[in-house]
Design an enzyme around this catalytic site. Sequence first.
Site, PDB file in Angstrom:
ATOM      1  N   CYS A   1      -4.099  13.048  13.356  1.00  0.00           N
ATOM      2  CA  CYS A   1      -4.889  12.054  13.449  1.00  0.00           C
ATOM      3  C   CYS A   1      -4.715  11.009  14.668  1.00  0.00           C
ATOM      4  CB  CYS A   1      -4.474  11.167  12.116  1.00  0.00           C
ATOM      5  SG  CYS A   1      -2.716  10.412  12.498  1.00  0.00           S
TER       6      CYS A   1
ATOM      7  N   ARG B   1       1.265  14.852  13.470  1.00  0.00           N
ATOM      8  CA  ARG B   1       1.568  14.424  11.944  1.00  0.00           C
ATOM      9  C   ARG B   1       1.671  15.743  11.190  1.00  0.00           C
ATOM     10  NH1 ARG B   1      -0.445   8.412  10.152  1.00  0.00           N
ATOM     11  NH2 ARG B   1       1.151   8.762   8.657  1.00  0.00           N
TER      12      ARG B   1
ATOM     13  N   ASP C   1       5.029   0.856  12.082  1.00  0.00           N
ATOM     14  CA  ASP C   1       3.867   0.246  11.456  1.00  0.00           C
ATOM     15  C   ASP C   1       3.596  -1.229  11.841  1.00  0.00           C
ATOM     16  OD1 ASP C   1       3.040   2.672  10.573  1.00  0.00           O
ATOM     17  OD2 ASP C   1       3.438   1.856   8.294  1.00  0.00           O
TER      18      ASP C   1
ATOM     19  N   LYS D   1       0.750  -1.078  -0.122  1.00  0.00           N
ATOM     20  CA  LYS D   1      -0.013  -0.028   0.071  1.00  0.00           C
ATOM     21  C   LYS D   1       0.778   1.451  -0.061  1.00  0.00           C
ATOM     22  CE  LYS D   1      -1.736   1.550   4.033  1.00  0.00           C
ATOM     23  NZ  LYS D   1      -1.487   3.318   4.210  1.00  0.00           N
ATOM     24  N   ASN D   2       1.892   1.201   0.762  1.00  0.00           N
ATOM     25  CA  ASN D   2       2.734   2.452   0.945  1.00  0.00           C
ATOM     26  C   ASN D   2       3.528   2.710  -0.046  1.00  0.00           C
ATOM     27  OD1 ASN D   2       1.368   2.935   3.357  1.00  0.00           O
ATOM     28  ND2 ASN D   2       2.837   2.641   4.828  1.00  0.00           N
TER      29      ASN D   2
ATOM     30  N   ARG E   1      -8.463  -0.145   5.473  1.00  0.00           N
ATOM     31  CA  ARG E   1      -7.599   0.680   4.605  1.00  0.00           C
ATOM     32  C   ARG E   1      -6.340  -0.052   4.152  1.00  0.00           C
ATOM     33  NH1 ARG E   1      -6.217   5.547   7.964  1.00  0.00           N
ATOM     34  NH2 ARG E   1      -4.579   5.656   6.202  1.00  0.00           N
TER      35      ARG E   1
HETATM   36  C1  UD1 Z   1       4.702   6.862   6.446  1.00  0.00           C
HETATM   37  C2  UD1 Z   1       3.700   5.784   6.196  1.00  0.00           C
HETATM   38  C3  UD1 Z   1       3.201   5.323   7.599  1.00  0.00           C
HETATM   39  C4  UD1 Z   1       4.359   5.191   8.533  1.00  0.00           C
HETATM   40  C5  UD1 Z   1       5.296   6.212   8.631  1.00  0.00           C
HETATM   41  C6  UD1 Z   1       6.512   6.255   9.638  1.00  0.00           C
HETATM   42  C7  UD1 Z   1       2.750   5.985   4.019  1.00  0.00           C
HETATM   43  C8  UD1 Z   1       1.372   6.187   3.334  1.00  0.00           C
HETATM   44  N1  UD1 Z   1       2.512   6.067   5.181  1.00  0.00           N
HETATM   45  O1  UD1 Z   1       3.762   8.076   6.934  1.00  0.00           O
HETATM   46  O2  UD1 Z   1       2.366   4.084   7.477  1.00  0.00           O
HETATM   47  O3  UD1 Z   1       3.669   5.005   9.956  1.00  0.00           O
HETATM   48  O4  UD1 Z   1       5.583   6.658   7.181  1.00  0.00           O
HETATM   49  O5  UD1 Z   1       7.079   5.207   8.994  1.00  0.00           O
HETATM   50  O6  UD1 Z   1       3.827   5.811   3.410  1.00  0.00           O
HETATM   51  N2  UD1 Z   1       6.902  14.986  10.475  1.00  0.00           N
HETATM   52  C9  UD1 Z   1       7.113  16.130  10.654  1.00  0.00           C
HETATM   53  N3  UD1 Z   1       7.012  16.997   9.636  1.00  0.00           N
HETATM   54  C10 UD1 Z   1       6.853  16.544   8.336  1.00  0.00           C
HETATM   55  C11 UD1 Z   1       6.337  15.160   8.199  1.00  0.00           C
HETATM   56  C12 UD1 Z   1       6.899  14.181   9.259  1.00  0.00           C
HETATM   57  O7  UD1 Z   1       7.505  16.504  12.049  1.00  0.00           O
HETATM   58  O8  UD1 Z   1       6.446  17.438   7.583  1.00  0.00           O
HETATM   59  C13 UD1 Z   1       6.945  13.891  11.492  1.00  0.00           C
HETATM   60  C14 UD1 Z   1       5.847  12.947  11.721  1.00  0.00           C
HETATM   61  O9  UD1 Z   1       5.046  13.771  12.699  1.00  0.00           O
HETATM   62  C15 UD1 Z   1       6.723  11.797  12.290  1.00  0.00           C
HETATM   63  C16 UD1 Z   1       7.937  11.466  11.799  1.00  0.00           C
HETATM   64  O10 UD1 Z   1       8.229  12.690  11.167  1.00  0.00           O
HETATM   65  O11 UD1 Z   1       6.804  11.771  13.555  1.00  0.00           O
HETATM   66  C17 UD1 Z   1       7.600  10.384  10.540  1.00  0.00           C
HETATM   67  O12 UD1 Z   1       6.482  10.640   9.668  1.00  0.00           O
HETATM   68  P1  UD1 Z   1       6.589  10.470   8.228  1.00  0.00           P
HETATM   69  O13 UD1 Z   1       7.824   9.579   7.901  1.00  0.00           O
HETATM   70  O14 UD1 Z   1       6.590  11.778   7.377  1.00  0.00           O
HETATM   71  O15 UD1 Z   1       5.220   9.590   8.101  1.00  0.00           O
HETATM   72  P2  UD1 Z   1       4.156   9.585   7.037  1.00  0.00           P
HETATM   73  O16 UD1 Z   1       4.914   9.853   5.545  1.00  0.00           O
HETATM   74  O17 UD1 Z   1       3.112  10.447   7.113  1.00  0.00           O
END
Ligand code: UD1
Length: 402
Positions: A99, A104, A287, A5-6, A379
């Site tokens: 969420c 996030r 995850d 999915k990811n 999902r």
């Molecule tokens: C993706 C995955 C999700 C997984 C996560 C971490 C997808 C669709 N989803 O989510 O299943 O749990 O990676 O492996 O691939 N952060 C910030 N600022 C930002 C972006 C992120 O502070 O602009 C922080 C987040 O709050 C979190 C950390 O960085 O603490 C990691 O988040 P991120 O790797 O961005 O997760 P997603 O891409 O949302």
Amino acid sequence: MSGSKNAALPIMAAALLTGGTNRFKNIPTLRDIDTMAALIRQMGAEVVLERGAVSIATSGVQNLVAPYDLVKTMRASILVLGPLLARFGEARVSLPGGCAIGARPVNLHLAGLEAMGAEIDLVEGYIVARAKRLHGAEISFDSPSVGGTENLMIAASIADGRTTLINAAREPEVEELARVLNKMGARIEGAGTSVLTIEGVPELHPVEHAIIADRIEAGTLMMAVGATHGDVLIRNCPLEQLESVVAKLRAVGVRVESTGSGVRVSADAEIVATDFQTLPYPGFPTDLQAQMMALLSVARGVSVITESIFENRFMHVSELQRLGANIVVRGRAAIVTGVERLRGAPVMATDLRASASLVIAALIADERTTVSRIYHLDRGYEAMEKKLRALGARVRRIKGKG
Ligand code: UD1
């Protein structure tokens, strides 16, 4: 195992960069995939999803908006921001908001696009981004963000000049996206390491590609096998992407062996406690934290689980407690004291991976467990109840009870 999915979600978003028709195979049948399809369809793309494949043609894209009602059901909708802006010079994407597993934020996505020349305003809950033409930049992530790396990598593929992403995410899904973008004609180097360089090209062409298998689905199944003391052969299992997970599973007493026909997972010994913390790849994935907690809830001894990625990803604890687990949360750590058995009860899924942990706990609990709100499960897990039933689990979907 189904397709990832990811990996599929950012790749579908990346299709917004090309003219012509892209075709992606090994696409899992999931609600999040339907949401991404709906999102780009309402922009004017032609999206046909059938029998595990999706065709995407974006020549008709006109509406450069990701509306709140779709974004709020799937945060990964933010992945359309980079491609829309890079190709069409404009995008309006609803802010995802918080969420269940934490705040996030998307600040890293926005700061990166600004460094590439975008003007970004926040208007009535929407990110409004404009750039006549994005240019290359050197961007350093405070902490490696998977979605941030993906959004910037997609945008940089057709920006002017060279972009360097430092402290980028190294997840296999990021690597898979780079593979697909390179197939489309992009020039990306370093995928799978923490420094990515992207030499912008004027345009990309459509491709056909089969998506990698889902490592999180495979890890979830391994934990279910460990908890039930089963013996299962997993076909199409991306073992090389699960090293930290397999190391922990072996440490607690689960056998994982690569065979000619797949990965055999079995557990005839007692499960023993262990400590672990979630980390960016190649560390233990956040995850799989909830599912591992379900397994450790019946291990001999005390385990300490530290969640380092998301600040609030212990929503499953109170539901596991309803099944008799002995878990105490102290800040970002959960202390799990193994109990001899769990007991069935009605429980409620709070997020995607939490719902899988409740299913694992339910498999080993005495009596019956009813897990409600399984739309979370749908999902991210394709036909989970059918796969488990084929392995001997007594599980069924009760219609009408989402
Ligand atoms: C993706 C995955 C999700 C997984 C996560 C971490 C997808 C669709 N989803 O989510 O299943 O749990 O990676 O492996 O691939 N952060 C910030 N600022 C930002 C972006 C992120 O502070 O602009 C922080 C987040 O709050 C979190 C950390 O960085 O603490 C990691 O988040 P991120 O790797 O961005 O997760 P997603 O891409 O949302």
